[in-house]
Design a protein around this motif. Structure first.
Motif, PDB file in Angstrom:
ATOM      1  N   SER A   1      -0.713  24.211 -39.206  1.00 29.32           N
ATOM      2  CA  SER A   1      -1.576  24.163 -38.023  1.00 29.32           C
ATOM      3  C   SER A   1      -1.106  23.083 -37.060  1.00 29.32           C
ATOM      4  CB  SER A   1      -3.024  23.905 -38.449  1.00 29.32           C
ATOM      5  OG  SER A   1      -3.865  23.806 -37.316  1.00 29.32           O
ATOM      6  N   ALA A   2      -0.768  21.927 -37.603  1.00 24.79           N
ATOM      7  CA  ALA A   2      -0.297  20.826 -36.760  1.00 24.79           C
ATOM      8  C   ALA A   2       1.093  21.113 -36.200  1.00 24.79           C
ATOM      9  CB  ALA A   2      -0.279  19.529 -37.572  1.00 24.79           C
ATOM     10  N   LEU A   3       1.971  21.656 -37.040  1.00 24.68           N
ATOM     11  CA  LEU A   3       3.351  21.878 -36.618  1.00 24.68           C
ATOM     12  C   LEU A   3       3.447  22.940 -35.534  1.00 24.68           C
ATOM     13  CD1 LEU A   3       6.338  21.259 -36.997  1.00 24.68           C
ATOM     14  CD2 LEU A   3       6.387  22.940 -38.847  1.00 24.68           C
ATOM     15  N   GLN A   4       2.713  24.038 -35.676  1.00 23.74           N
ATOM     16  CA  GLN A   4       2.837  25.097 -34.678  1.00 23.74           C
ATOM     17  C   GLN A   4       2.176  24.726 -33.352  1.00 23.74           C
ATOM     18  OE1 GLN A   4       0.876  28.807 -35.984  1.00 23.74           O
ATOM     19  NE2 GLN A   4      -0.417  27.549 -37.297  1.00 23.74           N
ATOM     20  N   ALA A   5       1.284  23.746 -33.399  1.00 26.09           N
ATOM     21  CA  ALA A   5       0.719  23.253 -32.139  1.00 26.09           C
ATOM     22  C   ALA A   5       1.774  22.525 -31.324  1.00 26.09           C
ATOM     23  CB  ALA A   5      -0.460  22.323 -32.422  1.00 26.09           C
ATOM     24  N   VAL A   6       2.747  21.948 -32.011  1.00 27.37           N
ATOM     25  CA  VAL A   6       3.839  21.243 -31.343  1.00 27.37           C
ATOM     26  C   VAL A   6       4.993  22.183 -31.033  1.00 27.37           C
ATOM     27  CG1 VAL A   6       5.535  19.379 -31.585  1.00 27.37           C
ATOM     28  CG2 VAL A   6       3.212  19.079 -32.472  1.00 27.37           C
ATOM     29  N   SER A   7       5.379  22.987 -32.020  1.00 21.35           N
ATOM     30  CA  SER A   7       6.526  23.883 -31.856  1.00 21.35           C
ATOM     31  C   SER A   7       6.351  25.130 -32.716  1.00 21.35           C
ATOM     32  CB  SER A   7       7.830  23.173 -32.232  1.00 21.35           C
ATOM     33  OG  SER A   7       8.911  24.087 -32.239  1.00 21.35           O
ATOM     34  N   PRO A   8       5.898  26.237 -32.144  1.00 20.10           N
ATOM     35  CA  PRO A   8       5.780  27.483 -32.908  1.00 20.10           C
ATOM     36  C   PRO A   8       7.120  27.921 -33.502  1.00 20.10           C
ATOM     37  CG  PRO A   8       4.605  27.662 -30.822  1.00 20.10           C
ATOM     38  CD  PRO A   8       5.392  26.391 -30.771  1.00 20.10           C
ATOM     39  N   GLU A   9       8.204  27.660 -32.775  1.00 24.94           N
ATOM     40  CA  GLU A   9       9.528  28.049 -33.256  1.00 24.94           C
ATOM     41  C   GLU A   9       9.878  27.296 -34.536  1.00 24.94           C
ATOM     42  OE1 GLU A   9      13.036  30.257 -33.218  1.00 24.94           O
ATOM     43  OE2 GLU A   9      11.311  30.419 -31.869  1.00 24.94           O
ATOM     44  N   LEU A  10       9.671  26.019 -34.539  1.00 21.10           N
ATOM     45  CA  LEU A  10       9.951  25.218 -35.727  1.00 21.10           C
ATOM     46  C   LEU A  10       9.032  25.618 -36.878  1.00 21.10           C
ATOM     47  CD1 LEU A  10      11.444  22.945 -37.143  1.00 21.10           C
ATOM     48  CD2 LEU A  10       9.821  21.314 -36.119  1.00 21.10           C
TER      49      LEU A  10
END
Length: 326
Positions: free
Chosen positions: A14-23
């Protein structure tokens, strides 16, 4: 995943895709491809593994190097220059290995055939903890290069799907497996449902889910939608036996029906009562496979009846539901 681990994973994505969906999509793909430990867990698993290892004790061992740098492992029974004989290839499902296919391997070897059983990368004796469809098809290609053409190939679950992808020549620059017949046991007919379920499980939103699915194209050269029975079983022009149980809780029986509708060369055989894992060692299933590999003799009678759970079966080790479906 255990509930606590799943909650932690969902929070992380949830936190990561808020920053970078690709990553987030790339990381999700790495997690999706991580394989279980090859060490058996639980009494049934240990007993099944030990029994399989005993059956394969006399086999030759081969390390197959893939173009990607990964490695697969192969067992061979009845190998060497002993005159002309049938040659069969056996592939396992996700989280499994050659040991858990040993009942089938032994039955095939007892006919005098040369039998090769693969451990995919990330499984069994192959080592590593990572596998995707491209690596599995690469391992099948490496087996063909090392041992030659096969009279038939037999695969369970993910291993069956990989054989179909290989036989259809779906992956660019990857030599298709040369075989006369195919047997698919509890195999999925398409792959997108697994990715959708996985993305939902870890809480991916649409952009990250698209990035996850794009990783399939990056590592295989084909879009996820290409891995479908409509593009494979109906077009390879070789007899295919699909064995499935309507009580299979990992790969729904609708997948077998889709295979069955793919073309006249596909024969569907219901092995009801044996579920997803026990099916590979069930005596009636082994008999149906033997009849199919033997050609048309007695084949019609064998496939016109459904199998009931009326035989003693060898326990097969437990896999998490999502992973077994792979």
């Amino acid at each position: 995943m255990a509930n606590f681990a799943l909650e932690v994973t969902r929070l992380g994505f949830s936190a990561l895709q808020a920053v970078s969906p690709e990553l987030a999509g790339r990381m999700a793909f790495r997690l999706f491809c991580r394989t279980p430990s090859p060490r058996p867990k639980g009494a049934k698993a240990k007993a099944a593994h030990a029994a399989g290892a005993a059956r394969l004790a006399g086999a030759e061992h081969f390390t197959l190097k893939l173009a990607s740098g990964a490695k697969a492992h192969a067992y061979r029974l009845n190998g060497g220059a002993r005159g002309k004989r049938p040659r069969f290839l056996v592939t396992h499902g996700w989280g499994s290995s050659g040991e858990y296919m040993a009942e089938l391997v032994s039955m095939l070897a007892a006919t005098g055939a040369e039998v090769v059983a693969l451990d995919f990368p990330g499984h069994g004796r192959a080592g590593g903890r990572f596998l995707h469809m491209g690596l599995a098809v690469g391992a099948i290609a490496a087996a063909g290069e090392r041992f030659g053409a096969f009279d038939a190939v037999i695969g369970h679950s993910f291993g069956g799907a990989a054989l179909m992808v290989s036989a259809a020549g779906l992956l660019p620059d990857m030599a298709p497996v040369a075989c006369e017949r195919l047997v698919l046991i509890g195999a999925p007919s398409e792959m997108r449902w697994l990715f959708v379920d996985f993305g939902r499980m870890i809480g991916l939103r649409p952009a990250a889910q698209a990035a996850l699915e794009n990783e399939v194209h990056r590592v295989t050269g084909r879009r996820l939608e290409a891995f479908d029975a409509d593009n494979t079983a109906g077009g390879i022009g070789r007899p295919v036996l699909v064995i499935h149980a309507e009580d299979d809780k990992e790969v729904p029986p609708a997948h077998a029906r889709r295979y069955g509708a793919a073309g006249a060369s596909v024969r569907l055989f219901w092995a009801n009562g044996f579920g997803h894992r026990r099916i590979v060692g069930a005596e009636p299933v082994l008999g149906a496979i033997a009849a199919f590999l033997d050609g048309d003799r007695g084949e019609e009678d064998a496939f016109d009846e459904s199998i009931k759970k009326d035989a003693e079966i060898i326990p097969f080790f437990e896999l998490p539901a999502r992973r077994a479906a792979l």
